[in-house]
Write an enzyme that holds these catalytic residues in place. Structure first.
Site, PDB file in Angstrom:
ATOM      1  N   TRP A  21       0.669  -1.096  -0.056  1.00 36.82           N
ATOM      2  CA  TRP A  21      -0.186  -0.150   0.258  1.00 36.82           C
ATOM      3  C   TRP A  21       1.518   0.969  -0.119  1.00 36.82           C
ATOM      4  O   TRP A  21       0.905   2.272  -1.104  1.00 36.82           O
ATOM      5  CB  TRP A  21      -0.645   0.114   1.223  1.00 36.82           C
ATOM      6  CG  TRP A  21      -2.101   1.127   1.115  1.00 36.82           C
ATOM      7  CD1 TRP A  21      -1.891   2.108   0.289  1.00 36.82           C
ATOM      8  CD2 TRP A  21      -2.729   0.999   1.977  1.00 36.82           C
ATOM      9  NE1 TRP A  21      -2.996   3.145   1.478  1.00 36.82           N
ATOM     10  CE2 TRP A  21      -3.630   2.595   2.600  1.00 36.82           C
ATOM     11  CE3 TRP A  21      -3.418  -0.331   3.638  1.00 36.82           C
ATOM     12  CZ2 TRP A  21      -4.399   3.284   3.063  1.00 36.82           C
ATOM     13  CZ3 TRP A  21      -4.246   0.793   4.360  1.00 36.82           C
ATOM     14  CH2 TRP A  21      -5.481   2.260   4.432  1.00 36.82           C
ATOM     15  N   ASP A  56       0.482  -8.413  -1.891  1.00 39.51           N
ATOM     16  CA  ASP A  56      -0.279  -7.897  -1.929  1.00 39.51           C
ATOM     17  C   ASP A  56      -0.289  -6.403  -1.801  1.00 39.51           C
ATOM     18  O   ASP A  56       0.165  -5.444  -1.695  1.00 39.51           O
ATOM     19  CB  ASP A  56      -1.205  -8.361  -0.384  1.00 39.51           C
ATOM     20  CG  ASP A  56      -2.537  -8.093  -1.098  1.00 39.51           C
ATOM     21  OD1 ASP A  56      -3.580  -8.783  -1.318  1.00 39.51           O
ATOM     22  OD2 ASP A  56      -2.933  -5.933  -0.247  1.00 39.51           O
ATOM     23  N   TYR A  61      -3.279   2.216  -5.355  1.00 40.66           N
ATOM     24  CA  TYR A  61      -1.987   2.005  -4.692  1.00 40.66           C
ATOM     25  C   TYR A  61      -1.121   3.254  -5.734  1.00 40.66           C
ATOM     26  O   TYR A  61      -0.719   2.459  -6.072  1.00 40.66           O
ATOM     27  CB  TYR A  61      -1.422   1.047  -4.143  1.00 40.66           C
ATOM     28  CG  TYR A  61      -2.445  -0.064  -3.053  1.00 40.66           C
ATOM     29  CD1 TYR A  61      -3.813   0.650  -2.213  1.00 40.66           C
ATOM     30  CD2 TYR A  61      -2.096  -0.890  -2.593  1.00 40.66           C
ATOM     31  CE1 TYR A  61      -3.687   0.005  -1.565  1.00 40.66           C
ATOM     32  CE2 TYR A  61      -2.934  -1.975  -1.419  1.00 40.66           C
ATOM     33  CZ  TYR A  61      -3.794  -1.377  -0.532  1.00 40.66           C
ATOM     34  OH  TYR A  61      -4.810  -2.438  -0.255  1.00 40.66           O
ATOM     35  N   GLN A 179     -10.112 -10.670   2.457  1.00 41.06           N
ATOM     36  CA  GLN A 179      -9.017  -9.529   3.502  1.00 41.06           C
ATOM     37  C   GLN A 179      -9.658  -8.652   3.979  1.00 41.06           C
ATOM     38  O   GLN A 179      -9.987  -7.266   3.142  1.00 41.06           O
ATOM     39  CB  GLN A 179      -7.957  -9.210   1.940  1.00 41.06           C
ATOM     40  CG  GLN A 179      -7.313  -8.335   2.255  1.00 41.06           C
ATOM     41  CD  GLN A 179      -6.310  -7.738   1.438  1.00 41.06           C
ATOM     42  OE1 GLN A 179      -5.816  -6.400   1.287  1.00 41.06           O
ATOM     43  NE2 GLN A 179      -5.849  -8.437   0.474  1.00 41.06           N
ATOM     44  N   TYR A 207      -5.255  -7.711   7.248  1.00 38.39           N
ATOM     45  CA  TYR A 207      -4.622  -6.454   6.405  1.00 38.39           C
ATOM     46  C   TYR A 207      -5.079  -5.773   7.672  1.00 38.39           C
ATOM     47  O   TYR A 207      -5.266  -5.819   9.171  1.00 38.39           O
ATOM     48  CB  TYR A 207      -4.493  -5.618   5.184  1.00 38.39           C
ATOM     49  CG  TYR A 207      -5.459  -4.866   4.835  1.00 38.39           C
ATOM     50  CD1 TYR A 207      -6.801  -3.224   5.955  1.00 38.39           C
ATOM     51  CD2 TYR A 207      -7.813  -5.089   4.730  1.00 38.39           C
ATOM     52  CE1 TYR A 207      -7.343  -2.570   5.706  1.00 38.39           C
ATOM     53  CE2 TYR A 207      -9.029  -4.770   4.770  1.00 38.39           C
ATOM     54  CZ  TYR A 207      -8.591  -3.888   5.726  1.00 38.39           C
ATOM     55  OH  TYR A 207      -9.860  -2.502   5.434  1.00 38.39           O
ATOM     56  N   ARG A 233      -3.828   8.935   7.428  1.00 37.83           N
ATOM     57  CA  ARG A 233      -3.649   8.654   8.903  1.00 37.83           C
ATOM     58  C   ARG A 233      -3.952   9.478   9.669  1.00 37.83           C
ATOM     59  O   ARG A 233      -5.167   9.304  11.136  1.00 37.83           O
ATOM     60  CB  ARG A 233      -2.993   7.192   9.809  1.00 37.83           C
ATOM     61  CG  ARG A 233      -2.357   6.781   9.319  1.00 37.83           C
ATOM     62  CD  ARG A 233      -1.068   5.396   9.726  1.00 37.83           C
ATOM     63  NE  ARG A 233       0.090   7.201   9.624  1.00 37.83           N
ATOM     64  CZ  ARG A 233       0.792   6.385   9.840  1.00 37.83           C
ATOM     65  NH1 ARG A 233       1.158   4.843  10.070  1.00 37.83           N
ATOM     66  NH2 ARG A 233       2.090   6.964   9.150  1.00 37.83           N
ATOM     67  N   GLY A 285       3.042  -4.111   5.790  1.00 45.12           N
ATOM     68  CA  GLY A 285       3.765  -2.961   5.702  1.00 45.12           C
ATOM     69  C   GLY A 285       5.230  -2.900   6.048  1.00 45.12           C
ATOM     70  O   GLY A 285       5.701  -3.397   7.142  1.00 45.12           O
ATOM     71  N   ARG A 287       8.380  -0.802   4.502  1.00 42.96           N
ATOM     72  CA  ARG A 287       8.639   0.389   3.626  1.00 42.96           C
ATOM     73  C   ARG A 287      10.239   0.159   3.140  1.00 42.96           C
ATOM     74  O   ARG A 287      10.568   1.137   2.021  1.00 42.96           O
ATOM     75  CB  ARG A 287       8.650   1.500   4.417  1.00 42.96           C
ATOM     76  CG  ARG A 287       7.084   1.339   4.332  1.00 42.96           C
ATOM     77  CD  ARG A 287       6.367   3.459   4.970  1.00 42.96           C
ATOM     78  NE  ARG A 287       6.431   4.141   4.387  1.00 42.96           N
ATOM     79  CZ  ARG A 287       5.525   5.132   3.476  1.00 42.96           C
ATOM     80  NH1 ARG A 287       4.944   5.702   5.153  1.00 42.96           N
ATOM     81  NH2 ARG A 287       6.523   6.645   3.317  1.00 42.96           N
ATOM     82  N   GLN A 291      12.604  -1.968   8.164  1.00 38.92           N
ATOM     83  CA  GLN A 291      11.790  -2.361   8.673  1.00 38.92           C
ATOM     84  C   GLN A 291      11.600  -4.079   8.934  1.00 38.92           C
ATOM     85  O   GLN A 291      10.988  -4.936   9.193  1.00 38.92           O
ATOM     86  CB  GLN A 291      10.453  -1.829   7.722  1.00 38.92           C
ATOM     87  CG  GLN A 291      10.641  -0.839   8.231  1.00 38.92           C
ATOM     88  CD  GLN A 291       8.643   0.334   7.836  1.00 38.92           C
ATOM     89  OE1 GLN A 291       8.564  -0.661   6.983  1.00 38.92           O
ATOM     90  NE2 GLN A 291       8.924   1.650   8.827  1.00 38.92           N
TER      91      GLN A 291
END
Length: 314
Positions: A21, A56, A61, A179, A207, A233, A285, A287, A291
């Site tokens: 995403w 995914d 996106y 999902q 998710y 967010r 997720g 990035r 991570q």
């Protein structure tokens, strides 16, 4: 690497998959702000090297950009090709405004565009992103069934559907997977949706298992206040009062258990989701490489029953 069978398909997936995403970058209404493509590609490579075997994404996106980044990461990686999952129903017009459509012509156009951007001959799992417009879910599902029969997609699933909506489309063709959003922040699917999928042999790839970053041990009120203006967010109810205080308390609980067990808080949050017997895999997720390094423990770490119960306790 242990894998899990996704529903009634032949897809044997790793417990976690790469969530792409944020890799869509900035410039669209639900972005996570700026994202460097080279960071995204290195993160995908690191995850695949660690044993993750699926990615995914969705057409919407970055309005196609995430799919292009995923394709480049796969082209430039020397290992076995991972499974690629993507979604339809959220399209966009010439002004880059997102539109909701389950019209057969729109879905077919989206599918062809995704095949082209992903640089694949067939999509491993094609999903209806949202049940919207709800009046059209039957014709949308009929189109996915047709695409499967035509060999454009291998397996078909849905995202964000409730039980009643799944029951409406099930007679048209088998649902490979659902999902849903699922985390300690959003546990409501435990009541009806997960029991239904378990009873009917529908795979679940959850998710936002870390609550969109809320349960990573890095969130504070100050950091949330300083999120970039184009980070979706900032508009989310889960990052505002009255839910914010409750969610930060959950983060503290997760972080305390992570410290006790010597794990990253995100791994604890993911393990909670994976410990539910109805869940096949979790979309994570990632990035950047750091991570990935922090979270790949979730491939093998299992949460004990007592610790799970303690986390779930109100």
């Amino acid at each position: 690497m242990r894998t899990r069978r996704l529903g009634q398909s032949d897809l044997e997936i790793s417990p976690i998959g790469v969530g792409a995403w944020a890799m869509g970058g900035a410039g669209w209404s639900f972005s996570w702000s700026q994202q460097d493509d080279s960071d995204s590609i290195r993160a995908i490579h690191a995850a695949l090297d660690a044993g993750v075997n699926w990615i995914d994404t969705a057409a919407v996106y970055g309005l196609g950009h995430s799919e292009e980044v995923v394709a480049e990461a796969i082209r430039s990686w020397g290992g076995a090709k991972p499974y690629v999952f993507t979604k339809c129903e959220r399209a966009w017009d010439e002004n880059r405004q997102i539109v909701k459509s389950l019209e057969p012509t729109s879905i077919r156009r989206e599918c062809e565009a995704s095949l082209r951007r992903l640089d694949v001959d067939v999509i491993d799992l094609y999903q209806i992103h949202w049940p919207e417009p709800e009046s059209d879910i039957e014709q949308g599902w009929e189109t996915l069934v047709a695409l499967q029969k035509e060999g454009k997609v291998r397996w078909i699933g849905v995202s964000n559907f409730n039980v009643e909506q799944m029951e409406r489309i099930a007679p048209i063709g088998p649902i490979t997977s659902l999902q849903p959003p699922y985390s300690l922040v959003r546990p409501e699917v435990e009541k009806e949706i997960l029991p239904y999928t378990q009873e009917h042999g529908i795979g679940v790839i959850a998710y936002s298992p870390m609550g969109s970053g809320m349960l990573t041990g890095a969130m504070t009120r100050q950091r949330i206040e300083n999120l970039p203006e184009d980070d979706w967010r900032r508009r989310s109810a889960f990052f505002q009062e009255p839910l914010l205080t409750k969610n930060l308390e959950l983060e503290e609980r997760v972080t305390a258990l992570a410290t006790k067990l010597g794990k990253h808080p995100g791994v604890i949050a993911i393990a909670y989701v994976l410990s539910h017997p109805a869940v096949t895999g979790a979309i994570v997720g990632m990035r950047n490489e750091q991570q990935v390094c922090e979270l790949v423990d979730a491939l093998s770490f299992e949460l004990g029953e007592d610790d799970r119960a303690a986390l779930a306790r109100p």
